[in-house]
Design a protein around this motif. Structure first.
Motif, PDB file in Angstrom:
ATOM      1  N   PHE A 124       1.086  -1.090   0.116  1.00 35.09           N
ATOM      2  CA  PHE A 124       0.133   0.130   0.237  1.00 35.09           C
ATOM      3  C   PHE A 124       1.183   1.509   0.308  1.00 35.09           C
ATOM      4  CE2 PHE A 124      -3.265  -3.076   1.428  1.00 35.09           C
ATOM      5  CZ  PHE A 124      -4.164  -2.893   0.606  1.00 35.09           C
ATOM      6  N   GLY A 125       2.169   1.106  -0.770  1.00 36.91           N
ATOM      7  CA  GLY A 125       3.148   2.988  -1.038  1.00 36.91           C
ATOM      8  C   GLY A 125       1.938   2.636  -1.851  1.00 36.91           C
ATOM      9  N   ALA A 126       2.896   3.567  -2.510  1.00 38.81           N
ATOM     10  CA  ALA A 126       2.610   4.581  -4.035  1.00 38.81           C
ATOM     11  C   ALA A 126       1.957   4.072  -5.381  1.00 38.81           C
ATOM     12  CB  ALA A 126       3.338   5.765  -4.031  1.00 38.81           C
ATOM     13  N   GLU A 127       3.221   3.109  -4.784  1.00 37.32           N
ATOM     14  CA  GLU A 127       3.044   2.019  -6.005  1.00 37.32           C
ATOM     15  C   GLU A 127       1.549   1.293  -6.405  1.00 37.32           C
ATOM     16  OE1 GLU A 127       7.438   2.646  -5.945  1.00 37.32           O
ATOM     17  OE2 GLU A 127       5.476   3.083  -4.415  1.00 37.32           O
ATOM     18  N   GLY A 128       1.526   0.456  -4.657  1.00 38.38           N
ATOM     19  CA  GLY A 128       0.534  -0.042  -4.326  1.00 38.38           C
ATOM     20  C   GLY A 128      -0.610   0.634  -4.688  1.00 38.38           C
TER      21      GLY A 128
END
Length: 236
Positions: A46-50
């Motif tokens: 759930f980081g930005a890429e996620g």
């Protein structure tokens, strides 16, 4: 169903042919779900890429299985974001994977604050072992790795033979830049972890993550007091 690449029958030539046939990230995602279906898992931090990947995946497979490695040590902002994502994408199958040991049991068996003394062992107990179980019944998994993130990730392909988990790892965003990620988030008005606005480009457990140093390395805030640079999910 497309003919699947699998770990046990992996063929470099065939894998390269598939990679070369895929023109962009959406084709990679469509191929992945057409090929593996319910045997495909997306392990999301759930980081930005996620956030970007979840939005893209939802356009292809609204009931996709998303697993979050819940170490019990994440920032409150991360847990808050996951709740927002559940509300925005209600059909997704978002699962929290817990370690076998509670934090109390880990302290009893390994000593207190293991993350400070032996972060590799802590990551193994709280991240790697749970993902091993999650992937035991899967044929492939999706990751948000990007080549730009670090030298260790620079040679990542769309489709990879994963020696770590004896699986196939699919990475649709390898060619995206950090600017591409944020352009997509802003254009689509997606929720994101507010820690990104406070100097955290890469967000892990609260005990082991600080704002990134001004070095151009987005992962410089991870395990900043150790030589460790990866949790062990992606490299041996």
């Amino acid at each position: 169903m497309n003919e699947a690449l699998s770990y046990n029958t992996w063929n470099d030539r065939k894998a390269q042919e598939v990679i070369e046939s895929l023109k962009d990230y959406m084709e990679v995602i469509k191929w992945a779900y057409a090929t593996y279906g319910e045997k495909l898992v997306y392990a999301c931090s759930f980081g930005a890429e996620g956030i970007v990947l979840i939005d893209l995946i939802y356009k292809v497979e609204k009931h996709a299985k998303i697993v979050f490695l819940d170490t019990d040590l994440h920032f409150k902002e991360t847990y808050r974001l996951i709740q927002q994502m559940k509300e925005k994408y209600p059909l997704l199958n978002i699962q929290f994977l817990k370690p076998e040991l509670t934090l109390e049991e880990q302290s009893e068996q390994c000593g207190e604050e293991l993350w400070h003394r032996d972060p590799n062992r802590c990551c193994y107990i709280r991240k790697i072992q749970p993902l091993e179980k999650a992937l035991a019944g899967a044929e492939a998994w999706i990751s948000g790795l990007r080549r730009e993130q670090s030298p260790a990730r620079a040679k990542t392909e769309y489709i990879n033979k994963d020696e770590k988990f004896k699986s196939v790892k699919i990475c649709p965003l390898i060619q995206w830049t950090w600017e591409d990620i944020w352009t997509y988030i802003n254009l689509n008005d997606l929720p994101y972890n507010e820690l990104h606005d406070r100097g955290y480009p890469s967000i892990g457990c609260e005990m082991c993550t600080v704002p990134a140093a001004e070095t151009g390395d987005s992962r410089s805030g991870r395990w900043a007091k150790h030589t460790k640079t990866e949790c062990g999910l992606h490299f041996r």
